[in-house]
Motif scaffolding. Structure first.
Motif, short mmCIF file in Angstrom:
data_model
loop_
_atom_site.label_atom_id
_atom_site.label_comp_id
_atom_site.label_asym_id
_atom_site.label_seq_id
_atom_site.Cartn_x
_atom_site.Cartn_y
_atom_site.Cartn_z
N UNK A 160 6.00 66.46 53.92
CA UNK A 160 4.58 66.40 53.64
C UNK A 160 4.16 66.70 52.53
N UNK A 161 4.80 67.92 51.81
CA UNK A 161 4.32 68.49 50.51
C UNK A 161 4.61 67.37 49.50
N UNK A 162 5.91 66.88 49.39
CA UNK A 162 6.17 65.88 48.37
C UNK A 162 5.60 64.61 48.44
N UNK A 163 5.07 64.43 49.70
CA UNK A 163 4.34 63.20 50.03
C UNK A 163 2.80 63.26 49.13
N UNK A 164 2.72 64.52 48.84
CA UNK A 164 1.35 64.71 47.99
C UNK A 164 1.46 64.13 46.72
N UNK A 165 2.75 63.71 46.11
CA UNK A 165 2.67 63.34 45.06
C UNK A 165 1.68 62.37 44.42
N UNK A 166 1.33 61.04 45.26
CA UNK A 166 0.61 60.14 44.90
C UNK A 166 -0.84 60.85 44.48
N UNK A 167 -1.31 61.87 45.49
CA UNK A 167 -2.62 62.32 45.44
C UNK A 167 -2.75 63.31 44.15
N UNK A 168 -1.56 63.94 43.73
CA UNK A 168 -1.79 64.64 42.46
C UNK A 168 -1.88 63.59 41.19
N UNK A 169 -1.21 62.50 41.39
CA UNK A 169 -1.41 61.60 40.41
C UNK A 169 -2.77 60.80 40.34
N UNK A 170 -3.46 60.67 41.39
CA UNK A 170 -4.73 60.11 41.59
C UNK A 170 -5.52 60.77 41.13
N UNK A 171 -5.48 62.31 41.41
CA UNK A 171 -6.53 63.19 40.87
C UNK A 171 -6.39 63.24 39.44
N UNK A 172 -5.25 63.13 38.73
CA UNK A 172 -4.98 63.29 37.34
C UNK A 172 -5.82 61.88 36.80
N UNK A 173 -5.54 60.87 37.34
CA UNK A 173 -6.26 59.63 36.62
C UNK A 173 -7.71 59.50 36.93
N UNK A 174 -8.25 60.01 38.17
CA UNK A 174 -9.64 60.38 38.19
C UNK A 174 -10.18 61.41 37.05
N UNK A 175 -9.40 62.46 36.75
CA UNK A 175 -9.96 63.41 35.83
C UNK A 175 -9.97 62.52 34.43
N UNK A 176 -8.89 61.81 34.17
CA UNK A 176 -8.92 61.26 32.70
C UNK A 176 -10.47 60.45 32.63
N UNK A 177 -10.65 59.38 33.78
CA UNK A 177 -12.03 58.94 33.56
C UNK A 177 -13.28 59.75 33.34
N UNK A 178 -13.28 60.79 34.24
CA UNK A 178 -14.36 61.68 34.16
C UNK A 178 -14.53 62.40 32.72
N UNK A 179 -13.28 62.65 32.33
CA UNK A 179 -13.36 63.44 30.92
C UNK A 179 -14.01 62.58 29.78
N UNK A 180 -13.40 61.09 29.76
CA UNK A 180 -13.86 60.12 28.87
C UNK A 180 -15.60 59.99 29.10
N UNK A 181 -16.00 59.88 30.23
CA UNK A 181 -17.60 59.58 30.60
C UNK A 181 -18.10 60.87 30.05
#
Length: 258
Positions: A3-24
């Motif tokens: 279950x822990x390593x399945x969290x990989x997609x969520x870490x990646x998603x959070x990072x990408x959301x972060x990129x968008x927020x930073x640019x805004x």
């Protein structure tokens, strides 16, 4: 553990959301990742467009709605920026270390999106393995990730003195940890290339990045709240953690993709 390593997609998603927020918030491209020329026609429109794509794609991946489409969109974005302006800038400045970092960070982020396209495919089965053409993005992604790790590992050897300054002062034996990190980059890349112990090596590599997020990038962001590159570096580290965990999950015995 699974279950822990399945969290990989969520870490990646959070990072990408972060990129968008930073640019805004900064009203600018990520200077440490997407250094587009100020003279580029339609630059601001492109910035808002990519910011929206980052944020919405990350949300789609996180909530598992149109996640594959979102992953494809992200892969295309990072491929485009990898080719222009980053690769062209690198070719013109081969001795400039930051340009190498930017190019291969984009490659690593692109690899994460490609890997994700297979992991979120409806009906994906480990029994199909690499026998189906639909797994080509995964194959490409994992090798692009390995290539980026080789470059980062070499950079750690070349710029040892500078990197040592990034380690928090309270951590003892800096040289020991620096050597460990260099070997981790190269060893993980080799593991991926030869397809041996990928599940273990990528899990440990992702765990290393998660620790960096907590003890290095997190404190730097907390003390430099208005410094965009620190936020960008934070989310790049989060993404690297996520990509590693995605590879670890995909390489586990029950979800093996060869």
């Amino acid at each position: 553990m699974k279950n822990f390593i399945q969290s990989g997609r969520y870490f990646y998603a959070i990072a990408v959301i972060g990129f968008g927020v930073i640019q805004f918030v900064t009203n600018n491209f990520l200077t440490a990742l997407l250094p587009l020329p100020a003279t580029l026609p339609g630059r601001m429109l492109l910035m808002y467009f990519t910011s929206t794509l980052f944020a919405t794609s990350g949300i789609c991946i996180f909530i598992d709605r149109a996640a594959k489409t979102a992953a494809v969109i992200l892969a295309v974005i990072f491929i485009i920026f990898l080719l222009y302006p980053n690769s062209s800038t690198l070719i013109a400045n081969l001795n400039n270390a930051p340009d190498w970092t930017v190019v291969f960070e984009n490659m690593a982020l692109c690899s994460g999106a490609l890997i994700l396209t297979s992991l979120v495919t409806p009906g994906f089965s480990a029994n199909n393995g690499w026998k189906t053409k639909t797994n080509l993005p995964f194959t490409t992604g994992k090798y692009l990730f390995a290539i980026s790790l080789v470059v980062f590992g070499i950079q750690h050897f070349m710029y040892n003195d500078f990197i040592s300054t990034l380690i928090p002062g309270w951590i003892p034996a800096h040289n020991v940890w620096l050597f460990f990190v260099k070997i981790a980059f190269i060893a993980t890349a080799i593991s991926i290339f030869i397809n041996i112990l990928v599940h273990l090596s990528t899990f440990l590599f992702g765990l290393m990045f998660l620790i960096w997020v907590l003890i290095l990038h997190g404190p730097l962001v907390a003390t430099h709240l208005h410094v965009e590159p620190q936020w960008t570096s934070f989310f790049i580290a989060v993404a690297m953690c996520g990509i590693s965990f995605m590879l670890s999950y995909a390489s586990s015995k029950k979800n093996s993709i060869k």
